[in-house]
Write an enzyme that holds these catalytic residues in place. Structure first.
Site, PDB file in Angstrom:
ATOM      1  N   CYS A  15    -104.871  32.266 -21.588  1.00 35.34           N
ATOM      2  CA  CYS A  15    -104.275  31.112 -21.478  1.00 35.34           C
ATOM      3  C   CYS A  15    -103.653  30.883 -23.015  1.00 35.34           C
ATOM      4  O   CYS A  15    -103.061  29.761 -22.986  1.00 35.34           O
ATOM      5  CB  CYS A  15    -105.155  29.899 -21.011  1.00 35.34           C
ATOM      6  SG  CYS A  15    -106.667  29.549 -22.051  1.00 35.34           S
TER       7      CYS A  15
ATOM      8  N   PHE B  11    -116.960  33.467 -18.794  1.00 32.39           N
ATOM      9  CA  PHE B  11    -116.213  32.310 -19.139  1.00 32.39           C
ATOM     10  C   PHE B  11    -115.997  31.153 -17.998  1.00 32.39           C
ATOM     11  O   PHE B  11    -114.775  30.695 -17.850  1.00 32.39           O
ATOM     12  CB  PHE B  11    -114.973  32.574 -19.842  1.00 32.39           C
ATOM     13  CG  PHE B  11    -114.936  33.503 -21.040  1.00 32.39           C
ATOM     14  CD1 PHE B  11    -115.433  33.251 -22.163  1.00 32.39           C
ATOM     15  CD2 PHE B  11    -114.799  34.861 -20.817  1.00 32.39           C
ATOM     16  CE1 PHE B  11    -115.267  34.140 -23.393  1.00 32.39           C
ATOM     17  CE2 PHE B  11    -114.877  35.800 -21.744  1.00 32.39           C
ATOM     18  CZ  PHE B  11    -115.109  35.467 -22.991  1.00 32.39           C
TER      19      PHE B  11
ATOM     20  N   ARG C 282    -107.863  31.653  -8.169  1.00 27.27           N
ATOM     21  CA  ARG C 282    -109.262  31.850  -7.482  1.00 27.27           C
ATOM     22  C   ARG C 282    -109.029  31.963  -6.244  1.00 27.27           C
ATOM     23  O   ARG C 282    -109.963  32.870  -5.570  1.00 27.27           O
ATOM     24  CB  ARG C 282    -109.776  30.356  -7.845  1.00 27.27           C
ATOM     25  CG  ARG C 282    -110.101  30.191  -9.348  1.00 27.27           C
ATOM     26  CD  ARG C 282    -110.790  28.754  -9.317  1.00 27.27           C
ATOM     27  NE  ARG C 282    -110.763  28.401 -10.703  1.00 27.27           N
ATOM     28  CZ  ARG C 282    -109.996  27.259 -11.096  1.00 27.27           C
ATOM     29  NH1 ARG C 282    -109.503  26.359 -10.344  1.00 27.27           N
ATOM     30  NH2 ARG C 282    -110.235  26.758 -12.537  1.00 27.27           N
TER      31      ARG C 282
ATOM     32  N   ASP D  40    -112.000  34.925 -17.500  1.00 26.71           N
ATOM     33  CA  ASP D  40    -111.163  33.691 -17.911  1.00 26.71           C
ATOM     34  C   ASP D  40    -111.384  32.810 -19.244  1.00 26.71           C
ATOM     35  O   ASP D  40    -112.094  31.678 -19.090  1.00 26.71           O
ATOM     36  CB  ASP D  40    -111.167  32.627 -16.604  1.00 26.71           C
ATOM     37  CG  ASP D  40    -110.388  31.612 -16.719  1.00 26.71           C
ATOM     38  OD1 ASP D  40    -109.354  31.786 -17.318  1.00 26.71           O
ATOM     39  OD2 ASP D  40    -110.322  30.568 -16.093  1.00 26.71           O
TER      40      ASP D  40
END
Length: 411
Positions: free
Chosen positions: A355, A244, A228, A315
């Site tokens: 992820c 997201f 970030r 994300d």
């Protein structure tokens, strides 16, 4: 070979991954078990030729039938297979917890929130521990016992991390569905030193409300903190789309860096409620707008409206839950990246993440290349990133390198 402990023998050649550092043995890799062994017992593992591999906890209810604790003989920690609660074992876990805490102290201050224990990567099979530091300076630990191998040592592990981190409170978020695969019921609740379940943390100078009791997983995704901050470098004066968004951390980092405007979207009503609370908490209502919407729909609507952005963050949750779903996930990841690429102004920045453990880095970057080709845009890869230092990667355990974060320039 010790008569005190059951002996697990692997099938021929199945020891190769273990010798390279892999911390699990799957049920179909076991040839036989010598001696009486119940789920939760300490066992010693051997190759088919009799080479000692390590000591672990057996669980036949799980596909991961054996999780290693150490590469030493069982008698160094235990008196017998079922006598696992010894002072030697407790001291072993205290040492590992102290080691995990020392590593984080190199990278983080007491005012930071970070993952204190990253399961096998820190030597704790199936255990996650988050350390949240609220804005008032009080530390709250959030535990997830995700395997029988950690549940067996629950009291020892709680004591070890309390000693290592000295928290003001601790909460159990062992309410993850994965526990059912281990033959365990879900559990949650305070573990001592009760606090408000809503706490406010500070990340990269941004205030964020975290619901440790009802938020996704452990309440907040700490693994993206450094990414970030990296994405925010490109935010000054930018029109930003944060998809997201969860509770808005990427977008709020962009606001703090001087973004012109931020549109943040998430499909979860609870996440958006927290997102809006975070926007207000940071006085960002004039710059950042939150909507409850499906990211795929937002991308299509923005494209139809002819909107353009200077910075887009993707994300998403894990699209590939296992190896069987990788091909389908490839299509989903490709669609959002293709559409985002089309929405960027020339020279715009795309921050694309995955992820999914099963969606490895070569597959991820192949997807980005395919999306760029179909969008007919030239893409420069500026940075290939992963999780922060509080999520160390265990050599020999590819699943511990689960997070991919690419910073791309779209021309």
């Amino acid at each position: 070979m010790s008569a005190k402990f059951p002996l697990v023998f692997l099938r021929p050649l199945e020891e190769a991954e273990v010798l390279r550092g892999f911390p699990w043995v799957y049920g179909n890799e076991i040839a036989s078990v010598a001696g009486e062994a119940a789920d939760g017992d300490a066992v010693e593992a051997f190759s088919s030729s009799g080479l000692f591999l390590g000591t672990g906890i057996l669980n036949r209810k799980s596909k991961i039938a054996l999780r290693f604790l150490c590469r030493d003989r069982a008698e160094t920690l235990f008196d017998s297979a079922r006598g696992v609660h010894t002072e030697r074992a407790a001291a072993f876990f205290r040492g590992r917890a102290a080691s995990a805490a020392r590593l984080r102290a190199v990278y983080y201050s007491p005012a930071d929130s970070y993952r204190l224990c990253f399961a096998e990567a820190d030597g704790f099979p199936g255990l996650i521990v988050e350390r949240f530091a609220d804005a008032g300076g009080r530390a709250v630990l959030v535990f997830q016992f995700l395997s029988l191998a950690s549940e067996v040592f629950r009291q020892e592990l709680l004591a070890a991390f309390r000693e290592a981190a000295k928290p003001g409170a601790a909460y159990d978020r062992s309410d993850a569905p994965v526990r059912a695969l281990e033959g365990l019921p879900e559990a949650s609740g305070w573990l001592g030193g009760e606090s408000d379940q809503l706490i406010t943390i500070r990340e990269n100078g941004v205030l964020l409300s975290v619901d440790i009791a009802r938020g996704q997983k452990t309440g907040y995704f700490l693994d993206q903190k450094v990414n970030r901050r990296a994405a925010a470098r490109f935010a000054r004066g930018a029109r930003v789309l944060d998809l997201f968004s969860h509770t808005g951390a990427f977008g709020l980092n962009a606001v703090r860096a001087g973004a012109q405007s931020v549109l943040a979207a998430d499909i979860s009503a609870e996440a958006v409620a927290t997102l809006r609370r975070n926007v207000a908490l940071n006085g960002a209502n004039d710059v950042m707008r939150a909507v409850e919407a499906d990211a795929f729909d937002v991308l299509r609507d923005c494209e139809r409206a002819g909107e353009r952005f200077d910075l887009i963050v993707l994300d998403p949750p894990a699209f590939a839950r296992n190896a069987r779903s990788v091909q389908k996930a490839f299509g989903g990841y490709k669609e959002i990246n293709l559409r985002a690429t089309r929405l960027l102004s020339p020279g715009g920045i795309l921050v694309s993440c995955s992820c999914s453990q099963s969606f490895d880095a070569p597959t991820f970057y192949a997807m980005i290349q395919s999306a760029a080709a179909d969008a007919r845009r030239r893409v420069q890869i500026l940075e290939k990133r992963g999780a922060g230092a509080d999520h160390p990667v265990l050599a020999g355990h590819p699943k511990s390198e689960y997070l991919k974060c690419a910073i791309l320039r779209v021309l």
